[in-house]
Every structure is written in C-alpha cells, then in structure tokens.
Design a protein around this motif. Structure first.
Motif, PDB file in Angstrom:
ATOM      1  N   UNK A   1       5.274  -6.630  -0.798  1.00  0.00           N
ATOM      2  CA  UNK A   1       4.764  -7.840  -1.436  1.00  0.00           C
ATOM      3  C   UNK A   1       4.912  -7.736  -2.939  1.00  0.00           C
ATOM      4  N   UNK A   2       5.117  -8.875  -3.562  1.00  0.00           N
ATOM      5  CA  UNK A   2       5.243  -8.913  -5.014  1.00  0.00           C
ATOM      6  C   UNK A   2       3.870  -9.114  -5.644  1.00  0.00           C
ATOM      7  N   UNK A   3       3.661  -8.422  -6.733  1.00  0.00           N
ATOM      8  CA  UNK A   3       2.431  -8.553  -7.502  1.00  0.00           C
ATOM      9  C   UNK A   3       2.831  -9.038  -8.897  1.00  0.00           C
ATOM     10  N   UNK A   4       2.207 -10.115  -9.362  1.00  0.00           N
ATOM     11  CA  UNK A   4       2.501 -10.702 -10.666  1.00  0.00           C
ATOM     12  C   UNK A   4       1.328 -10.448 -11.595  1.00  0.00           C
ATOM     13  N   UNK A   5       1.639 -10.104 -12.847  1.00  0.00           N
ATOM     14  CA  UNK A   5       0.602  -9.938 -13.866  1.00  0.00           C
ATOM     15  C   UNK A   5       1.223 -10.135 -15.238  1.00  0.00           C
ATOM     16  N   UNK A   6       0.372 -10.384 -16.222  1.00  0.00           N
ATOM     17  CA  UNK A   6       0.859 -10.498 -17.597  1.00  0.00           C
ATOM     18  C   UNK A   6       1.129  -9.112 -18.159  1.00  0.00           C
ATOM     19  N   UNK A   7       2.200  -8.993 -18.915  1.00  0.00           N
ATOM     20  CA  UNK A   7       2.545  -7.723 -19.547  1.00  0.00           C
ATOM     21  C   UNK A   7       1.519  -7.363 -20.613  1.00  0.00           C
TER      22      UNK A   7
ATOM     23  N   UNK B   1       3.826 -15.774 -22.562  1.00  0.00           N
ATOM     24  CA  UNK B   1       3.459 -14.639 -21.718  1.00  0.00           C
ATOM     25  C   UNK B   1       4.723 -14.041 -21.136  1.00  0.00           C
ATOM     26  N   UNK B   2       4.663 -12.754 -20.893  1.00  0.00           N
ATOM     27  CA  UNK B   2       5.752 -12.062 -20.231  1.00  0.00           C
ATOM     28  C   UNK B   2       5.200 -11.639 -18.884  1.00  0.00           C
ATOM     29  N   UNK B   3       5.706 -12.279 -17.853  1.00  0.00           N
ATOM     30  CA  UNK B   3       5.239 -12.038 -16.495  1.00  0.00           C
ATOM     31  C   UNK B   3       5.937 -10.802 -15.944  1.00  0.00           C
ATOM     32  N   UNK B   4       5.142  -9.827 -15.528  1.00  0.00           N
ATOM     33  CA  UNK B   4       5.645  -8.588 -14.938  1.00  0.00           C
ATOM     34  C   UNK B   4       5.570  -8.745 -13.423  1.00  0.00           C
ATOM     35  N   UNK B   5       6.623  -8.324 -12.742  1.00  0.00           N
ATOM     36  CA  UNK B   5       6.667  -8.397 -11.285  1.00  0.00           C
ATOM     37  C   UNK B   5       6.804  -6.968 -10.757  1.00  0.00           C
ATOM     38  N   UNK B   6       5.847  -6.592  -9.903  1.00  0.00           N
ATOM     39  CA  UNK B   6       5.855  -5.249  -9.325  1.00  0.00           C
ATOM     40  C   UNK B   6       5.882  -5.354  -7.801  1.00  0.00           C
ATOM     41  N   UNK B   7       6.492  -4.349  -7.191  1.00  0.00           N
ATOM     42  CA  UNK B   7       6.494  -4.242  -5.736  1.00  0.00           C
ATOM     43  C   UNK B   7       6.247  -2.776  -5.415  1.00  0.00           C
ATOM     44  N   UNK B   8       5.210  -2.522  -4.651  1.00  0.00           N
ATOM     45  CA  UNK B   8       4.866  -1.144  -4.318  1.00  0.00           C
ATOM     46  C   UNK B   8       4.560  -0.314  -5.547  1.00  0.00           C
ATOM     47  N   UNK B   9       3.993  -0.941  -6.585  1.00  0.00           N
ATOM     48  CA  UNK B   9       3.655  -0.242  -7.814  1.00  0.00           C
ATOM     49  C   UNK B   9       4.820  -0.023  -8.762  1.00  0.00           C
ATOM     50  N   UNK B  10       6.013  -0.484  -8.395  1.00  0.00           N
ATOM     51  CA  UNK B  10       7.206  -0.306  -9.222  1.00  0.00           C
ATOM     52  C   UNK B  10       7.563  -1.617  -9.919  1.00  0.00           C
ATOM     53  N   UNK B  11       7.898  -1.528 -11.208  1.00  0.00           N
ATOM     54  CA  UNK B  11       8.361  -2.676 -11.971  1.00  0.00           C
ATOM     55  C   UNK B  11       9.736  -3.084 -11.440  1.00  0.00           C
TER      56      UNK B  11
END
Length: 189
Positions: A11-17, A69-79
């Motif tokens: 699953x993808x996780x989105x957050x602000x950088x 904003x710079x949206x960071x996308x992670x999957x399994x804890x990896x950028x």
C-alpha cells in the motif's frame, strides 16, 4: 509481532516532506531524470539534459514555501515517489514528479497523480491542475494526455545558462503548459 495484513507492504502511504527528507528526495529526483541510473525508467531526460535536475536548496524551497508542499510517497517504509503541489488560486501546480526508475511503468505514477489531483481538489478547492513539460518530451506528454491533460500551446522558455536546471544538449527546449479540469470542472479543461 507485525499484525499488519500482508498487502499492507504494497500500500502507498502519502505524507508531506520534512527537512530530514531533503537528501533522499534529491537522490530520488536525480535518479528519475538524470544520468545512467535514470535510464532504468522511461522518464529520463538524460539525452536532452545533463547536470543536475534539482539540488537540496530547490527541494527545501518547495517544502517550506507557503502554499506549497512536496508530497512523499512511501511503500513498505521505502521512499518510492514524490511530487510538488503548489496552490495557485483556482488552480494547483503539479511538478517535481519522480518515481523510482525501477518501479516506473507499473501503474504507480498513475495512482500518485490521481491522489495528487484528489488532494488539491478537496483540500484547496482547485478547479484545475497545471504542469509544465519540456515540449520535446512527446512520450511523457502522451502519458499525461492519457490521464486527461491537454496541451495548451502556451510555451515558456527553458532557462538556458542556469545550470540549476541542467545543461541542455539541444537548443530547442521550452516548457509547454498542460492543464486538466478537476472534479466537476473536469470537462471544462
């Protein structure tokens, strides 16, 4: 003990950088666009631009500027990806989009841009998404057109001589504005 379901790792996780993300984000963006590493994906600009795509200060500016904003996308804890979103009145600007080269072509980019469009429409009330693409990037522009973006024919010059944006390998580079209507305004675009 990890109790998350097995699919959670995909699953993808989105957050602000945040400031601490800057070095990893610069590496990701550079790997997606410049040098030999970028050739593992299809978004490389290595044949038309050499040198850097961005630098720590450019990334930091996107993170800290008001309305940006710079949206960071992670999957399994990896950028795995990132994109810039900037609030511009009734529109939002989409830029600095990078997907790890080895993950390109598998639908990840499509999912991320859809989430970015949803975010700016719901959080900022944006009616349109704008972006600029180097006009000679036909394959990339076609990819955006398949996602509902339209070419406007509105061009801005490439910043020749400013190596913060790379070292051009040809003399016909310029940026074209692409636009997409969002939400109930999608058909207006």
């Amino acid at each position: 003990m990890d109790t998350a379901p097995p699919q959670a790792a995909h699953e993808l996780h989105y957050r602000d950088a945040v400031e601490a993300d800057v070095p990893a984000l610069v590496d990701l963006i550079e790997s997606a666009y410049r040098g030999d590493a970028s050739r593992a994906g299809w978004t490389t600009e290595a044949d038309i631009l050499q040198g850097q795509r961005t630098d720590p200060e450019g990334v930091r500016q996107v993170i800290t500027s008001p309305g940006s904003r710079l949206l960071v996308v992670e999957r399994g804890g990896e950028l795995v990806a990132c994109c810039q979103l900037e609030h511009r009145g009734d529109a939002a600007y989409f830029g600095m989009f990078a997907v790890r080269p080895g993950l390109q072509g598998g639908g990840l980019g499509r999912r991320i841009i859809a989430e970015a469009e949803r975010l700016v429409a719901t959080e900022w009330g944006a009616r349109e998404m704008h972006m600029t693409v180097i006009s000679v990037r036909d394959e990339l522009i076609a990819w955006y057109e398949r996602r509902g973006y339209r070419r406007t024919g509105r061009m801005t010059p490439f910043p020749y001589g400013d190596e913060r944006f790379g070292v051009p390998q040809r003399d016909d580079l310029r940026f074209e504005l692409l636009v997409k209507g969002l939400g109930p305004f999608a058909e207006l675009g």
